[in-house]
Motif scaffolding. Structure first.
Motif, PDB file in Angstrom:
ATOM      1  N   LEU A 117      -6.255  -5.314   4.360  1.00 52.42           N
ATOM      2  CA  LEU A 117      -5.070  -5.095   5.197  1.00 52.42           C
ATOM      3  C   LEU A 117      -3.920  -4.547   4.360  1.00 52.42           C
ATOM      4  O   LEU A 117      -3.227  -3.610   4.764  1.00 52.42           O
ATOM      5  CB  LEU A 117      -4.650  -6.399   5.870  1.00 52.42           C
TER       6      LEU A 117
ATOM      7  N   GLY B 194      -4.757  -0.996   3.545  1.00 53.53           N
ATOM      8  CA  GLY B 194      -4.588  -0.156   4.719  1.00 53.53           C
ATOM      9  C   GLY B 194      -3.125   0.178   4.966  1.00 53.53           C
ATOM     10  O   GLY B 194      -2.764   1.319   5.249  1.00 53.53           O
ATOM     11  N   TYR B 195      -2.292  -0.842   4.831  1.00 51.08           N
ATOM     12  CA  TYR B 195      -0.843  -0.636   4.983  1.00 51.08           C
ATOM     13  C   TYR B 195      -0.354   0.403   3.993  1.00 51.08           C
ATOM     14  O   TYR B 195       0.359   1.341   4.344  1.00 51.08           O
ATOM     15  CB  TYR B 195      -0.137  -1.977   4.742  1.00 51.08           C
TER      16      TYR B 195
ATOM     17  N   GLY C 167      -2.117   2.639   2.415  1.00 56.04           N
ATOM     18  CA  GLY C 167      -2.683   3.952   2.694  1.00 56.04           C
ATOM     19  C   GLY C 167      -1.937   4.659   3.803  1.00 56.04           C
ATOM     20  O   GLY C 167      -1.600   5.845   3.706  1.00 56.04           O
ATOM     21  N   LEU C 168      -1.638   3.902   4.883  1.00 52.41           N
ATOM     22  CA  LEU C 168      -0.930   4.501   6.010  1.00 52.41           C
ATOM     23  C   LEU C 168       0.456   4.959   5.579  1.00 52.41           C
ATOM     24  O   LEU C 168       0.932   6.029   5.943  1.00 52.41           O
ATOM     25  CB  LEU C 168      -0.826   3.492   7.143  1.00 52.41           C
TER      26      LEU C 168
ATOM     27  N   ALA D 165       0.239   8.065   3.524  1.00 52.36           N
ATOM     28  CA  ALA D 165      -0.343   9.238   4.172  1.00 52.36           C
ATOM     29  C   ALA D 165       0.657   9.951   5.068  1.00 52.36           C
ATOM     30  O   ALA D 165       0.684  11.179   5.118  1.00 52.36           O
ATOM     31  CB  ALA D 165      -1.566   8.826   4.983  1.00 52.36           C
ATOM     32  N   ILE D 166       1.481   9.187   5.787  1.00 57.60           N
ATOM     33  CA  ILE D 166       2.416   9.805   6.722  1.00 57.60           C
ATOM     34  C   ILE D 166       3.647  10.281   5.972  1.00 57.60           C
ATOM     35  O   ILE D 166       4.303   9.502   5.285  1.00 57.60           O
ATOM     36  CB  ILE D 166       2.819   8.812   7.832  1.00 57.60           C
TER      37      ILE D 166
END
Lengths: 224, 235
Positions: free
Chosen positions: B138, B141-142, B144-145, B148-149
């Protein structure tokens, strides 16, 4: 008026998914192919052949779902239909709810029918295949909602596919655990009503809060 | 970016007192950790069954606590950010992620190092370990997000939503040793601790020290983030 709009959205989405046949069939083809790959690796003498089969089928449903979600929901975003949904006079969460239903009916319901048939190839008996069907029936809507949450979070990205899987696979785990263990429990000779009720409660929970989360993240992605 | 100009007050306030806070907090942090390390390594008596191997608990437990605690803090910050739309909460949440991920990794590593001589295996798929691993995913993922944006506004909002979703995992981690029959032992620290008092104090000191360490790092990195954002605006 509201009824009419609901009908239009449902009808449009289902028709779109059906007519986009290459996309539609490639998902099923992917599912069948990747499952059949396991037949080459595992021989039938493997001790837990049946049980491994159940796990394989569940994992493959999950994978083909994750792969398909990205491309399907992104079209709406690219053509500006998401903005239209946000601007429409109806509540966005209601429209999102309809879109989830449409997606599930057109793609994941056929997959829940297909999966037990492949399960028969893994040597499941008819009753076990039925239990597999019911576990998928209760599990896949939850997976759809969680998946769409992930998709709406990564909508702005040009290539969000890999990141999407990283984001949502951890959230899939509870459904996966109870879905698989219900079938395994039945194979061992119990009646998996407990597992089913947990799956059902997860489904209800996700459908209660999911549309709101999706609509807020869609608003964020559309800058509104 | 507009938010920073509007709510410059809080951020400036923070910048003003960040250095002082760091100076005040660094001394107790050092004292707690030094006391914890020295007394746990040299003064605490050896465990009868586990011999010296049990001493890894003094790193394992605090980092596991911190890994959960940081995620909860991030969740609270995300809620505050989504409701009040104040940039400071977003920055705090964002700068906690990497620390939290590192603490989770340390907890998993030390746990498996301890597990090899005690359980006879590096890793086992029991509920506590698996849910802790999910926590690591988690965090990643946080991160990575977030990376990425490109758009800052969308990234922070999406990450806040994702963070709130991941909060479901926290009670699962906490109660996993009670809900399932696991190899991992039950909680050592509770209202009636199941640990010798002599062993307990260094552990509490280490937990406090780790917590203060986290606060220190967060203050420093939040200050950095604010300065970076200010530079972008000024240029």
């Amino acid at each position: 008026m509201k009824k009419n709009a609901a009908f239009v959205i449902l009808y449009r989405d289902i028709i779109l998914y059906m007519r986009n046949s290459s996309e539609f069939f490639s998902i099923f083809l992917f599912f069948v192919m990747i499952t059949s790959l396991f037949f080459f690796i595992l021989s039938e003498e493997t001790i837990f052949f049946k049980k491994i089969g159940v796990c394989v089928i569940w994992i493959n449903v999950l994978l083909s779902m994750t792969l398909s979600l990205d491309s399907l929901f992104k079209l709406d975003y690219n053509y500006g239909i998401s903005e239209q949904l946000i601007l429409s006079p109806f509540s966005l969460s209601f429209l999102i709810f309809l879109k989830i239903i449409a997606l599930w009916i057109s793609i994941f319901f056929p997959m829940t029918i297909l999966a037990p048939i492949i399960g028969l190839l893994f040597g499941l008996s008819f009753h076990e295949a039925c239990i597999l069907f019911f576990s998928l029936l209760l599990g896949t809507p939850t997976l759809t909602v969680i998946g769409i949450i992930g998709v709406t979070l990564t909508l702005v990205l040009y290539r969000g596919g890999v990141l999407l899987t990283i984001l949502i696979l951890p959230l899939y785990i509870p459904v996966l655990i109870f879905g698989v263990s219900s079938v395994l429990f039945f194979i061992d000779g119990g009646l998996p009503f407990g597992h089913f009720s947990i799956l059902l409660s997860l489904l209800i929970l996700v459908f209660l809060i999911g549309p709101f989360i999706i609509s807020s993240s869609l608003r964020v992605s559309c800058y509104l | 970016m507009l938010f920073i100009k509007k709510k410059k007050k809080i951020l400036n306030y923070f910048l003003k007192y960040a250095d002082v806070l760091v100076k005040i907090l660094s001394l107790p942090c050092m004292i707690f950790i030094i006391y914890g390390v020295i007394s746990s390594l040299f003064f605490v008596k050896m465990d009868i069954q586990q011999k010296d191997a049990f001493r890894i608990i003094y790193v394992h437990v605090p980092s596991a606590y911190m890994s959960i605690f940081i995620y909860v803090i991030m969740g609270v910050m995300s809620i505050l950010y989504l409701t009040f739309k104040d940039e400071i909460f977003n920055i705090i949440a964002y700068s906690s992620v990497e620390i939290g991920a590192v603490f989770t990794f340390i907890a998993l590593c030390t746990g498996s190092i301890w597990g090899k001589p005690m359980w006879g295996t590096w890793w086992i798929w029991d509920a506590r370990l698996t849910s802790e691993l999910i926590l690591l995913f988690l965090y990643l993922g946080y991160l990575g997000l977030r990376k990425a944006i490109m758009n800052d506004f969308i990234a922070s909002k999406s990450c806040a939503i994702l963070n709130l979703l991941g909060l479901i995992n926290i009670p699962i981690i906490h109660y996993s040793v009670e809900w399932w029959y696991t190899l991992h032992q039950k909680a050592t620290l509770s209202s009636r601790p199941t640990i010798e008092i002599e062993m307990l104090y260094p552990l509490l000191a280490m937990i406090l020290g780790f917590f203060l360490f986290y606060v220190l790092i967060v203050i420093i990195s939040v200050k950095n983030e604010i300065l970076i954002k200010k530079n972008i605006i000024d240029c």
